[in-house]
Enzyme design. Structure first.
Site, short mmCIF file in Angstrom:
data_model
loop_
_atom_site.label_atom_id
_atom_site.label_comp_id
_atom_site.label_asym_id
_atom_site.label_seq_id
_atom_site.Cartn_x
_atom_site.Cartn_y
_atom_site.Cartn_z
N SER A 300 -6.18 2.78 8.76
CA SER A 300 -6.41 1.58 9.48
C SER A 300 -5.14 0.62 9.33
CB SER A 300 -7.73 0.56 8.85
OG SER A 300 -7.14 0.26 7.55
N ASP A 301 -4.97 -0.32 10.10
CA ASP A 301 -3.78 -1.28 9.82
C ASP A 301 -4.30 -2.14 8.73
OD1 ASP A 301 -1.53 -3.02 11.89
OD2 ASP A 301 -1.51 -2.69 9.97
N TRP A 302 -3.38 -2.96 8.00
CA TRP A 302 -3.64 -3.66 6.94
C TRP A 302 -4.92 -4.59 7.23
CZ3 TRP A 302 -0.39 -4.08 2.39
CH2 TRP A 302 -0.91 -5.07 1.50
N GLY A 303 -6.01 -4.30 6.61
CA GLY A 303 -7.22 -5.15 6.76
C GLY A 303 -8.05 -5.27 7.96
#
Ligand code: GLC
Length: 748
Positions: A300-303
């Protein structure tokens, strides 16, 4: 402890660009994951022994920097605490870790002191260089030279691998047609074909032929998908596009990366037509796995997993985690929602444990494939041998000067002639070491950068007086420095005005509502122009900019993007004629922000713009761009003749074969980027008026000519129709190269 990889330091010959491989040329067999029965057995054994919590620990990535300078925003975990988390199997991957000593210590905790001895995979944002910083990727795309982009990525792999990085979160392959978006700097611009070629080239450069080699890092195509189409050009904003556009414009560069063997993808922050990209089963599984047979893993991307709650797509973190992992996101970057909330989702029966097992299998396959289970350690002696070497700087200089786009050169003001005995180098970016690094500059350091001023001083030599004045800041309304700049100009034969954007005006979270020159830079240019001295503008920019006054009044304009450590040397190479500029725009330059979106592959509409009132145009501005995609001048003149086509009628499984003579009619050797466009005149869906279907970069000595040939599968001229079928329809087509055109017909 010995190096995971042998001690192979590649030689980097300054690359003379040859004919780029046509888009559809067969590639060497790309790396694949999950095909080794012995490894599959080892993975089965591991998964068979692990508890759910232990599996989820392996699917958790967190920030791991030891020092605050790498990213002061993120709270760091002390080394001892981090080692404890690793030994306990709470984390399977870190990002932000640097240096063989530190990364080897982390790896020892995983590989020797944890229960299952599963090594960490360590990732970093090595976007356009690690310590040797190259032009921002938008500049790299302006070279239209996949071989150069591949070479730059290879250098970045050599340097980052030597300091303990196994995985780079690059290439960013988001097509973008809205330069207000700050992250336009990180991609390859507006076109799916150019973007696809750049994506594949970067993957090849980062990964190489052997994923276990000392100069290889596994790549990550991001941000999957359509992150470059946010409404208003505002970062993280809503994306609402047709499925046809998704497939025909935004997905192709990701497909090219997958076909090139990319080991990972990163899911994006944005929603796509109401479904967040990190929870979209259609893109993450139906397209990526079922149609493209991607066999790496998705992070995933950050968060972005837990942000599905804020999107209003998930009711709570457990719901978000369940939706992400079942959609096809295998590893959770920094939200801890898999580790902390999936146990409940599995216990509630919302997520079968088999889904967790499959995600873990994908991650372990990549860890095996890059050699981490054989030896996850980095040779500490490598770093000092490979970081910022003269050879790497030479590659950076070659890429930078090949990325520059000459927009204007009235009266052949450039290159600077022997008659120029004094130069005033003016502007807020003339003496900047920080800004040429651009956004996402890895561990690049401003101290490494050759400024424009220094580059000009070094090249001009003792016989030329070089004056400098800042004139104004990049932003703000202080005009008090303009008088000093005017005085320097009046005392000089030539003004080189270095203006544009600072490094922090593009990149993540740095969208602009206006793409005009910020601050009072235009006023500075006007005052310098008013002196009557010839002015050449060097633009340092992270995006296309609206430059209407400059375009009308300044005789020479060179777009240099944010060109990296060799900024001043590369700019001097071009300004003094040691290198003939050959870059072309990878993205349209609008006349004004209000024209956005404006791009070459646009539709004709039912009322194409004409002089009369009721057609698709503006009352206050020409509808055409300031400078179009694919545009760029040279110090020589190229002429095109004898456009020919091998067959006027083609079947859908046939090949479009065209050729053209390109002559260098000037006195300077040069490179020309020959571009082939087509237009499908009638379709069951309307088709673009110009679609790039091929390009080649050819070096042509002065006075000579070359016959340039294209072979394009007719199949690649198709599109997704209203029913979402990929179709190549019979009918009449036009094709274009430069100012020449012809026709052909696709028949049943
Ligand atoms: C950032 C970016 C992504 C980057 C990741 C790790 O938010 O969106 O491109 O790779 O986080 O730094």
């Amino acid at each position: 402890m010995h190096a995971r990889r042998c001690n192979r330091i590649g030689w980097y010959v300054a690359f003379v660009a040859f004919v780029a491989v046509p888009w559809t040329a067969a590639r060497a067999e790309a790396p694949r994951f999950g095909r080794d029965p012995a490894i599959e057995k080892r993975i089965d054994d591991l998964i068979g022994r692990m508890t759910l919590e232990e599996k989820l620990g392996q699917l958790t990535q967190q920030w791991g920097a030891e020092t605050q300078d790498v990213n002061p925003v993120v709270t760091r975990t002390k080394r001892d605490d981090m080692l404890g988390l690793i030994r306990a199997g709470k984390v399977g991957s870190l990002l932000g870790t640097h240096g063989a000593e530190y990364t080897n210590a982390l790896q020892k905790a995983a590989f020797e002191e944890s229960k299952y001895k599963i090594p960490l995979i360590l990732g970093n944002d090595v976007i356009h260089g690690y310590r040797t910083i190259f032009p921002i990727p938008l500049g790299g795309a302006a070279t239209w030279d996949p071989k150069l982009v591949e070479q730059a990525a290879h250098v970045a792999a050599v340097e980052s691998a030597a300091t303990g990085t196994h995985w780079t979160f690059a290439p960013m392959v988001d097509v973008c047609r809205d330069p207000r978006w700050g992250r336009v700097a990180e991609g390859a611009g507006e076109d799916p074909l150019l973007g696809s070629e750049m994506a594949a080239a970067a993957v090849r450069g980062f990964q190489g032929d052997d994923l276990t080699a000392p100069d290889s890092v596994v790549a990550c195509a991001k941000h999957y998908v359509a992150y470059g189409a946010p409404e208003g050009g505002r970062d993280y904003n809503t994306v609402d596009i047709s499925l046809q556009t998704l497939h025909d414009v935004y997905l192709p560069p990701f497909r090219a990366a997958v076909d090139a063997g990319v080991g990972t993808l990163m899911s994006a922050f944005n929603e796509i037509n109401g479904v967040p990209a990190s929870g979209c089963r259609y893109t993450l599984t139906t397209v990526l796995r079922d149609q493209w047979h991607f066999d790496g893993f998705v992070v995933s991307d950050w968060g972005s997993v837990i942000e599905m709650v804020a999107h209003g797509y998930a009711s709570d973190p457990a719901d978000a985690a369940a939706k992400a992992i079942t959609a096809g996101v295998d590893m959770d970057m920094s939200s801890f929602s898999y580790r902390d909330h999936l146990p409940r989702a599995v216990a509630d029966g919302r997520v079968p444990e088999s889904v967790v097992d499959e995600a873990l299998r994908r991650v372990l396959r990549v860890k095996f494939a890059i050699g981490l289970f054989d030896d996850p350690y980095t040779d500490p002696s490598l770093e000092k041998k490979v970081i910022l070497t003269p050879e790497h700087r030479q590659v950076a200089r070659e890429v930078a000067r090949s990325s520059f786009v000459l927009l204007r050169n009235e009266g052949d003001l450039l290159p600077i002639g022997e008659d120029v005995k004094s130069i005033a180098v003016i502007g807020p970016l003339a003496d900047s070491q920080k800004d040429p690094l651009g956004t996402w500059a890895g561990v690049g350091k401003a101290e490494d950068v050759v400024t424009v001023l220094d580059g000009i001083k070094q090249r001009a030599g003792a016989g030329v007086t070089v004056r400098h004045a800042r004139g104004c800041d990049v932003r703000g309304d202080d005009t008090s420095g303009i008088a000093e700049a005017v005085e320097a100009a009046e005392q000089s034969d030539l003004v080189v005005l270095v203006i544009g954007e600072s490094d922090d005006m593009s990149g993540e979270g740095h969208s602009r509502a206006s793409i005009e020159l910020p601050g009072v830079q235009r006023q500075l240019a006007q005052k310098l122009h008013a002196t009557g001295k010839p002015v050449a503008v060097v633009l340092l920019n992270g995006r296309p900019m609206a430059l209407p006054w400059l375009a009308e009044n300044i005789p020479a304009i060179l777009v240099a993007w944010h060109p990296g450590v060799e900024c001043g040397n590369a700019i001097a190479d071009v300004l003094f004629g040691d290198f003939n500029p050959c870059g072309k725009l990878p993205i349209t330059f609008p006349r004004a922000t209000g024209q956005i979106p404006i791009y070459t592959a646009h539709k004709n509409t039912g009322r194409p713009p004409r002089d009369d009132r009721y057609t698709s145009k503006y009352i206050d501005l020409p509808w055409t761009p300031q400078y179009p995609f694919g545009y760029g001048l040279s110090y020589t003149q190229f002429t095109y003749r004898n456009l020919s086509i091998k067959a006027q009628e083609l079947k859908a499984d046939g090949t479009l074969e065209v050729a053209v003579d390109v002559a260098n009619a000037g006195k300077r050797d040069g490179a020309e980027i020959v571009q082939l466009y087509v237009r499908d005149l009638v379709g069951s869906s309307t088709r673009p008026v110009r679609q790039l279907v091929g390009f080649q970069k050819v070096q042509i000595p002065a006075g000579q000519d070359r016959r340039v040939k294209f072979s394009v599968p007719v199949r690649s001229l198709g599109f997704h129709n209203w029913d979402m079928q990929y179709v190549v329809e019979p009918g009449d087509f036009q094709f274009f190269i430069a100012d020449l055109e012809g026709t052909f017909r696709v028949v049943e």
